[in-house]
Design a protein around this motif. Structure first.
Motif, PDB file in Angstrom:
ATOM      1  N   GLY A  19       0.411  -1.450  -0.456  1.00 29.47           N
ATOM      2  CA  GLY A  19      -0.294  -0.211  -0.029  1.00 29.47           C
ATOM      3  C   GLY A  19       0.753   1.403  -0.022  1.00 29.47           C
ATOM      4  O   GLY A  19       1.670   1.441  -0.002  1.00 29.47           O
ATOM      5  N   LEU A  20       0.524   1.966  -0.049  1.00 26.35           N
ATOM      6  CA  LEU A  20       0.772   3.994  -0.389  1.00 26.35           C
ATOM      7  C   LEU A  20      -0.743   4.956  -0.025  1.00 26.35           C
ATOM      8  O   LEU A  20      -1.372   4.762  -0.446  1.00 26.35           O
ATOM      9  N   ILE A  21       0.721   6.014   0.845  1.00 23.52           N
ATOM     10  CA  ILE A  21      -0.676   6.810   1.223  1.00 23.52           C
ATOM     11  C   ILE A  21      -0.002   7.955   1.381  1.00 23.52           C
ATOM     12  O   ILE A  21       1.141   8.033   1.489  1.00 23.52           O
ATOM     13  N   ALA A  22      -0.675   8.930   0.712  1.00 23.13           N
ATOM     14  CA  ALA A  22       0.022  10.683   0.459  1.00 23.13           C
ATOM     15  C   ALA A  22      -0.418  11.259   1.128  1.00 23.13           C
ATOM     16  O   ALA A  22      -1.876  11.612   0.818  1.00 23.13           O
ATOM     17  N   THR A  23      -0.579  12.663   1.515  1.00 26.96           N
ATOM     18  CA  THR A  23      -1.576  13.627   1.349  1.00 26.96           C
ATOM     19  C   THR A  23      -0.654  14.081   0.114  1.00 26.96           C
ATOM     20  O   THR A  23      -0.875  16.257   0.407  1.00 26.96           O
ATOM     21  N   CYS A  24      -0.491  14.279  -1.048  1.00 23.71           N
ATOM     22  CA  CYS A  24      -0.156  14.938  -1.843  1.00 23.71           C
ATOM     23  C   CYS A  24      -0.559  14.132  -3.625  1.00 23.71           C
ATOM     24  O   CYS A  24      -1.090  12.602  -2.928  1.00 23.71           O
ATOM     25  N   SER A  25      -0.790  14.810  -4.735  1.00 22.96           N
ATOM     26  CA  SER A  25      -1.338  13.203  -5.275  1.00 22.96           C
ATOM     27  C   SER A  25      -0.207  12.516  -5.308  1.00 22.96           C
ATOM     28  O   SER A  25       0.998  12.177  -4.946  1.00 22.96           O
TER      29      SER A  25
END
Ligand code: MG
Ligand code: ZN
Length: 357
Positions: free
Chosen positions: A119-125
């Motif tokens: 999984g990948l989680i980010a507060t940007c695109s």
């Protein structure tokens, strides 16, 4: 070496973390958390703004990485993240390719091939340099639509970020959101929709391009996304590789905006708290927390831990080349003490997983 190991074991047992009690040597799960642009001053600004403490202090092992790019003293987030994801030093702007432009397998892809949940989680695109470097192979970070397409070349279980337009509203006319649906991804377009997902694969777009900053409406989306990510990925019996980015600490640095840094740092630290709660209970999880580089040449000149007041100064609107702290918790964490190059973090994580290739 042996003596040192015994000493560390004794030290670990004295504080009794679950993984040491269970004598786990190789973790099932690795959770890598990247605070983009998070140097020591950014951490200390967040700590002061949070009245003198952070969850980050629960991390028992601390080291430092040197983060020069292959072609520059000061790295960008693409070369910085590719060092972690692929284990190679590369040029600024490179996404999952080496200094000659050749694609290099990422730890997320290797974990997936070994049957782990990813999984990948980010507060940007989600196509932005940091998350992109774990799943895509492109010569330049500016190729958002090509990066989006690379998500379909993998079997990633979960991603949560911004960047909907690079999937749904493309120059080539493809609708990658439809492609994701046909491959059994549940699509979420808000944090409420993310929270409704209880099992299966998830592609979540929380913004058309970039999410707003914490105080401009994003709120606690990172903490909530982290909770959902852990719940969904932990069901895989073989384990997980999850990368979580506090993306906008960097943007506070670029903007020479101390309050922006403090807000984003405290928000990222709340996600750290959730991850550590999970890892402590699970006992089979290695947590690594670091940054790609420092941003702003930031210093903390005045502060008050009683009121949370922080006053900072900046020497640049860009990144700087200083060493960056690495914090580690869990089985394999002792390998992250010391001073080393940023790309060795990949090799340390791979050694911890100990996949049979
Ligand atoms: Mg980033
Ligand atoms: Zn930056």
């Amino acid at each position: 070496m042996k003596k040192r190991y015994l000493f560390l074991l004794a030290l670990s047992l004295s504080t009794s973390p679950t993984w040491a009690q269970k004598k786990v040597k190789n973790p099932k799960n690795i959770i890598l958390m990247i605070g983009d642009g998070m140097g020591v001053s950014q951490i200390y600004a967040g700590m002061t703004g949070n009245f003198g403490q952070l969850n980050l202090e629960r991390m028992p092992v601390v080291g430092f990485h040197k983060n020069q790019a292959s072609n520059a003293f000061v790295t960008d987030s693409a070369a910085g993240a590719t060092a972690f994801s692929c284990g190679v030093k590369t040029y600024n702007g490179a996404i999952g390719v080496d200094a000659s432009g050749n694609p290099v397998p990422t730890i997320l892809e290797i974990a997936e091939q070994n049957g782990l949940a990813t999984g990948l989680i980010a507060t940007c695109s989600i196509t932005h340099a940091t998350p992109a470097s774990f799943i895509s192979h492109q010569p330049s970070r500016s190729l958002d639509e090509d990066i989006a397409k690379d998500f379909l070349a993998t079997d990633i279980d979960l991603f949560i970020g911004g960047g909907r337009k690079f999937f749904a509203n493309r120059k080539d006319g493809l609708n990658l959101v439809d492609s994701l649906k046909s491959r059994n991804y549940q699509i979420a377009n808000s944090i409420e929709e993310v929270q409704q997902v209880k099992s299966g694969k998830l592609a979540a777009f929380l913004a058309d391009e970039q999410q707003p900053r914490f105080s401009a409406g994003r709120g606690d989306e990172l903490v909530k996304s982290t909770e959902v990510g852990l719940e969904l990925l932990k069901t895989n019996k073989k384990g997980m590789f999850l990368m979580i980015e506090g993306s906008q600490i960097d943007w506070g640095g670029h903007g020479n905006d101390t309050q922006y840094i403090v807000e984003e740092m405290i928000d990222f630290d709340k996600a750290i708290g959730k991850v550590l709660d999970f890892a402590e209970k699970d006992g089979n999880t290695l947590v690594i927390i670091t940054a790609d580089h420092e941003t702003g040449g930031f210093s903390v000149n005045k502060g008050d831990t009683k009121t949370g007041m922080v006053e900072g100064k900046f020497t640049t609107g860009s990144h700087t080349g200083v060493m960056i702290p690495v914090f580690a918790y869990g089985p394999g964490s002792d390998k992250f003490a010391g001073i080393y190059e940023n790309n060795t973090i990949f090799h340390k994580m791979m050694a911890a997983f100990r996949f049979k290739n």
